[in-house]
Design a protein around this motif. Structure first.
Motif, short mmCIF file in Angstrom:
data_model
loop_
_atom_site.label_atom_id
_atom_site.label_comp_id
_atom_site.label_asym_id
_atom_site.label_seq_id
_atom_site.Cartn_x
_atom_site.Cartn_y
_atom_site.Cartn_z
N MET A 1 0.84 -1.20 0.00
CA MET A 1 0.00 0.00 0.00
C MET A 1 0.87 1.24 0.00
N SER A 2 0.62 2.16 -0.90
CA SER A 2 1.45 3.34 -1.03
C SER A 2 1.19 4.32 0.12
N GLN A 3 2.21 5.06 0.48
CA GLN A 3 2.11 6.05 1.53
C GLN A 3 1.49 7.32 0.98
N THR A 4 0.81 8.07 1.85
CA THR A 4 0.29 9.38 1.47
C THR A 4 1.04 10.45 2.25
N LEU A 5 1.38 11.51 1.57
CA LEU A 5 2.16 12.59 2.17
C LEU A 5 1.62 13.91 1.63
N THR A 6 1.16 14.77 2.52
CA THR A 6 0.55 16.03 2.12
C THR A 6 1.21 17.19 2.84
N LEU A 7 1.53 18.23 2.08
CA LEU A 7 2.09 19.46 2.61
C LEU A 7 1.01 20.53 2.61
N TYR A 8 0.77 21.13 3.75
CA TYR A 8 -0.12 22.28 3.88
C TYR A 8 0.77 23.51 4.00
N THR A 9 0.57 24.47 3.10
CA THR A 9 1.54 25.56 3.03
C THR A 9 0.94 26.80 2.39
N ASN A 10 1.69 27.85 2.45
CA ASN A 10 1.50 29.06 1.66
C ASN A 10 2.89 29.42 1.15
N PRO A 11 3.04 29.75 -0.13
CA PRO A 11 4.39 29.97 -0.65
C PRO A 11 5.12 31.15 -0.01
N MET A 12 4.37 32.07 0.58
CA MET A 12 4.99 33.20 1.27
C MET A 12 5.01 32.92 2.77
N SER A 13 5.70 31.85 3.13
CA SER A 13 5.75 31.43 4.53
C SER A 13 6.93 30.51 4.76
N VAL A 25 14.04 14.81 0.34
CA VAL A 25 13.62 13.43 0.61
C VAL A 25 13.33 12.69 -0.69
N GLY A 26 12.67 13.38 -1.62
CA GLY A 26 12.39 12.78 -2.92
C GLY A 26 11.14 11.92 -2.98
N ALA A 27 10.35 11.89 -1.91
CA ALA A 27 9.11 11.13 -1.92
C ALA A 27 7.99 11.97 -2.55
N PRO A 28 7.08 11.35 -3.28
CA PRO A 28 5.97 12.12 -3.86
C PRO A 28 5.07 12.68 -2.76
N TYR A 29 4.56 13.87 -2.98
CA TYR A 29 3.68 14.49 -1.99
C TYR A 29 2.68 15.39 -2.70
N GLU A 30 1.57 15.60 -2.03
CA GLU A 30 0.55 16.52 -2.51
C GLU A 30 0.68 17.85 -1.77
N THR A 31 0.24 18.92 -2.41
CA THR A 31 0.30 20.24 -1.78
C THR A 31 -1.10 20.81 -1.64
N VAL A 32 -1.40 21.31 -0.46
CA VAL A 32 -2.64 22.03 -0.21
C VAL A 32 -2.26 23.47 0.13
N LEU A 33 -2.66 24.42 -0.70
CA LEU A 33 -2.36 25.82 -0.47
C LEU A 33 -3.43 26.46 0.39
N LEU A 34 -3.00 27.19 1.39
CA LEU A 34 -3.92 27.85 2.31
C LEU A 34 -3.68 29.36 2.29
N ASP A 35 -4.75 30.11 2.54
CA ASP A 35 -4.67 31.56 2.60
C ASP A 35 -4.68 32.02 4.05
N TYR A 36 -3.90 33.07 4.32
CA TYR A 36 -3.90 33.65 5.66
C TYR A 36 -5.29 34.21 5.98
N GLY A 37 -5.76 33.95 7.18
CA GLY A 37 -7.00 34.55 7.63
C GLY A 37 -8.27 33.88 7.15
N THR A 38 -8.18 32.98 6.15
CA THR A 38 -9.38 32.29 5.66
C THR A 38 -9.19 30.79 5.85
N THR A 39 -8.71 30.10 4.83
CA THR A 39 -8.59 28.64 4.94
C THR A 39 -7.59 28.21 6.01
N MET A 40 -6.62 29.08 6.33
CA MET A 40 -5.66 28.73 7.37
C MET A 40 -6.31 28.73 8.76
#
Length: 209
Positions: A1-13, A25-40
């Motif tokens: 079973m493959s591992q899941t790896l997710t980064l929660y971030t904002n590029p200006m942070s 690390v080189g492992a595949p990962y997904e990115t979730v972009l968040l906005d300050y004051g709203t989704t964050m």
């Protein structure tokens, strides 16, 4: 079973640090972009990080926040990347990783905010004085090429990001040892991939206005 790896971030942070480590690390990962004051600050993300700040990673359901912790965790979770020294040689690794997360972060932030310690109260602050902190930081990378000698580690990602960012925004003084260390960091393919990705995201955000 493959591992899941997710980064929660904002590029200006500080999320840039976590992305750099993920690229190392080189492992595949997904990115979730968040906005300050709203989704964050939304309930879904607060369930992951009650501080409502980025970055955070979720690895197979395990949540890790705080950049130094993310770097250390990923080094351990993906040993094939060789980003942590063996236990017998980890003294400098842990010493400077946590020094950057504690005294360096506090000293630089206080200076940027204009906070000045009252006369004779430097013992009260964990970092003592800004200049003493910078001198100690320089000693960590003065003998090089990396903090743990010839092995590049997660400590170089975290400490290096502090120095690289500090030199760019002049929150850390320019010293020959800092400049040489940052120049070595900037040649790393993972660093360059991270910068390209986050720079493109920042440009897109600015274009959207």
């Amino acid at each position: 079973m493959s591992q899941t790896l997710t980064l929660y971030t904002n590029p200006m942070s500080r999320g840039q640090i976590a992305r750099w480590m993920l690229e190392e690390v080189g492992a595949p990962y997904e990115t979730v972009l968040l906005d300050y004051g709203t989704t964050m600050k939304a309930p879904d993300y607060l369930a992951i990080n009650p501080m409502g700040k980025v970055p955070a990673i979720v690895h197979d359901g395990r949540v890790v926040t705080e950049c130094a912790a993310i770097c250390a965790y990923l080094a351990d979770a993906f040993p094939a990347a060789n980003l942590a020294p063996p236990p017998a040689d980890c003294h400098a690794y842990y010493r400077w990783l946590f020094f950057a997360a504690g005294p360096v972060e506090s000293a630089v932030t206080n200076r940027a905010l204009g906070f000045v310690l009252p006369e004779g109260r430097d013992r009260t602050a964990g970092y003592g004085t800004f200049d003493a902190t910078m001198d100690a930081l320089e000693s960590a990378i003065a003998t090089g090429p990396w903090i743990c000698g010839d092995q590049f580690t997660a400590a170089d990602v975290y400490v290096g990001a502090q120095i690289d960012w500090g030199l760019t925004f002049q929150s850390i003084p320019s010293r020959p040892a800092f400049e040489r260390y940052a120049a070595r960091l900037r040649t790393r393919p993972a660093y360059q991939r991270q910068k390209a990705t986050d720079s493109a995201l920042i440009a897109a955000m600015q274009k959207q206005g």
